[in-house]
Design a protein around this motif. Structure first.
Motif, PDB file in Angstrom:
ATOM      1  N   GLY A 259       0.876  -1.325  -0.126  1.00  0.00           N
ATOM      2  CA  GLY A 259       0.008   0.111  -0.103  1.00  0.00           C
ATOM      3  C   GLY A 259       0.919   1.280  -0.105  1.00  0.00           C
ATOM      4  O   GLY A 259       0.383   2.143  -0.441  1.00  0.00           O
ATOM      5  N   SER A 260       2.166   1.263   0.566  1.00  0.00           N
ATOM      6  CA  SER A 260       2.924   2.370   0.619  1.00  0.00           C
ATOM      7  C   SER A 260       3.681   2.700  -0.828  1.00  0.00           C
ATOM      8  O   SER A 260       4.384   3.737  -0.837  1.00  0.00           O
ATOM      9  CB  SER A 260       3.989   2.507   1.702  1.00  0.00           C
TER      10      SER A 260
ATOM     11  N   ARG B 162      -0.230   6.081  -9.118  1.00  0.00           N
ATOM     12  CA  ARG B 162      -1.102   5.852  -8.165  1.00  0.00           C
ATOM     13  C   ARG B 162      -0.810   4.894  -7.114  1.00  0.00           C
ATOM     14  O   ARG B 162       0.198   4.055  -7.248  1.00  0.00           O
ATOM     15  CB  ARG B 162      -2.477   5.579  -8.877  1.00  0.00           C
ATOM     16  N   TYR B 163      -1.390   5.085  -6.175  1.00  0.00           N
ATOM     17  CA  TYR B 163      -1.393   3.917  -5.122  1.00  0.00           C
ATOM     18  C   TYR B 163      -2.416   2.928  -5.056  1.00  0.00           C
ATOM     19  O   TYR B 163      -3.447   3.105  -5.699  1.00  0.00           O
ATOM     20  CB  TYR B 163      -1.365   4.513  -3.667  1.00  0.00           C
ATOM     21  N   PRO B 164      -2.149   1.577  -4.612  1.00  0.00           N
ATOM     22  CA  PRO B 164      -2.918   0.665  -4.735  1.00  0.00           C
ATOM     23  C   PRO B 164      -4.586   1.003  -4.199  1.00  0.00           C
ATOM     24  O   PRO B 164      -5.498   0.686  -4.917  1.00  0.00           O
ATOM     25  CB  PRO B 164      -2.629  -0.484  -3.664  1.00  0.00           C
ATOM     26  N   GLU B 165      -4.621   1.926  -3.203  1.00  0.00           N
ATOM     27  CA  GLU B 165      -5.943   2.246  -2.688  1.00  0.00           C
ATOM     28  C   GLU B 165      -6.792   3.096  -3.838  1.00  0.00           C
ATOM     29  O   GLU B 165      -7.983   3.167  -3.633  1.00  0.00           O
ATOM     30  CB  GLU B 165      -5.928   3.018  -1.303  1.00  0.00           C
ATOM     31  N   GLN B 166      -6.022   3.387  -4.702  1.00  0.00           N
ATOM     32  CA  GLN B 166      -6.855   4.404  -5.766  1.00  0.00           C
ATOM     33  C   GLN B 166      -7.013   3.763  -6.886  1.00  0.00           C
ATOM     34  O   GLN B 166      -7.466   4.178  -7.972  1.00  0.00           O
ATOM     35  CB  GLN B 166      -5.720   5.660  -6.182  1.00  0.00           C
TER      36      GLN B 166
ATOM     37  N   GLN C  47      -5.804  -3.345  -9.788  1.00  0.00           N
ATOM     38  CA  GLN C  47      -4.844  -4.039  -8.689  1.00  0.00           C
ATOM     39  C   GLN C  47      -4.433  -5.380  -8.979  1.00  0.00           C
ATOM     40  O   GLN C  47      -3.362  -5.662  -9.048  1.00  0.00           O
ATOM     41  CB  GLN C  47      -5.698  -4.191  -7.288  1.00  0.00           C
TER      42      GLN C  47
END
Length: 222
Positions: free
Chosen positions: A96-97, A134-138, A144
């Motif tokens: 996630g980071s 982008r980050y995974p949560e996006q 993903q």
């Protein structure tokens, strides 16, 4: 390429030993794909974890090429996982980071096989060009999972292990991700062992087997 012979695996429970695998035999040729099917609790994920070196057999052997996984030390297994296999899970398991581009490169860098040109091809084929920062949560679930597929293939592993890789996706997205995965596998020396409950998904692979009562059987076996 992959040879599983006479593998037994049991777990200790309050009611006593629970035999999950009772002499499993399985083989997978180089550059081929195999779907491992079976009811919930039949031991599919257990077998996949044994092949990944994440758990130990009680008896039997697991060979990949000339290497015996069941005889490796924990240090040797950790190195083998970094360099020889790719893993794709139902839950994506992205970091996630890290942004998409770093998630894609993560496994290849650990293996010492980061190839910018191959990563660029993966990005293009997986349609991730606009998502790299982008980050995974996006990301959506399908996005993903495409990142997870790219990460697993970035090091060009000899073996890709996939545990219900499209289980969290709707049917249309599932088909898209699976087609991308199979197309990319044709461009690599990688073999695929996939756990799936879906006969429709399994039919897309070269071979299908069923795990039942601790043994591997043909799909039409009773």
């Amino acid at each position: 390429m992959l040879q599983v012979q006479g593998v037994h695996k049991s777990y200790v429970t309050a009611q006593g030993p629970l035999a999950v695998l009772a002499g499993v035999d399985l083989h997978l040729a180089e550059r081929s794909s195999l779907a491992l099917m079976g009811e919930s609790g039949s031991g599919k994920s257990t077998l996949l974890h044994l092949v990944a070196g994440l758990d130990r057999v009680d008896s039997g052997s697991i060979r990949m090429g000339q290497q015996r996984l069941d005889q490796m030390s924990e240090t040797q297994l950790a190195h083998w996982r970094r360099t020889e296999i790719g893993l794709v899970f139902q839950q994506f398991n992205l970091i996630g980071s890290l942004r998409v581009d770093d998630n894609l490169a993560f496994q290849a860098r650990l293996a010492g096989r980061f190839d910018p040109q191959w990563q660029a091809q993966l990005v293009e084929r997986l349609g991730l060009g606009d998502l790299l920062k982008r980050y995974p949560e996006q990301l959506s679930g399908g996005q993903q999972q495409r990142v997870a597929v790219g990460r697993a293939l970035a090091s060009r592993p000899g073996l890709l292990l996939a545990d219900e890789p499209t289980g969290n996706l709707d049917e249309a997205t599932s088909d898209d991700v699976l087609q991308l995965l199979l197309d990319l596998l044709r461009e690599t020396p990688t073999s695929l062992l996939m756990v799936t409950h879906s006969a429709r998904i399994a039919a897309r692979l070269d071979r299908q087997v069923v795990l039942q009562r601790g043994h591997v059987q043909a799909p039409d076996a009773s």
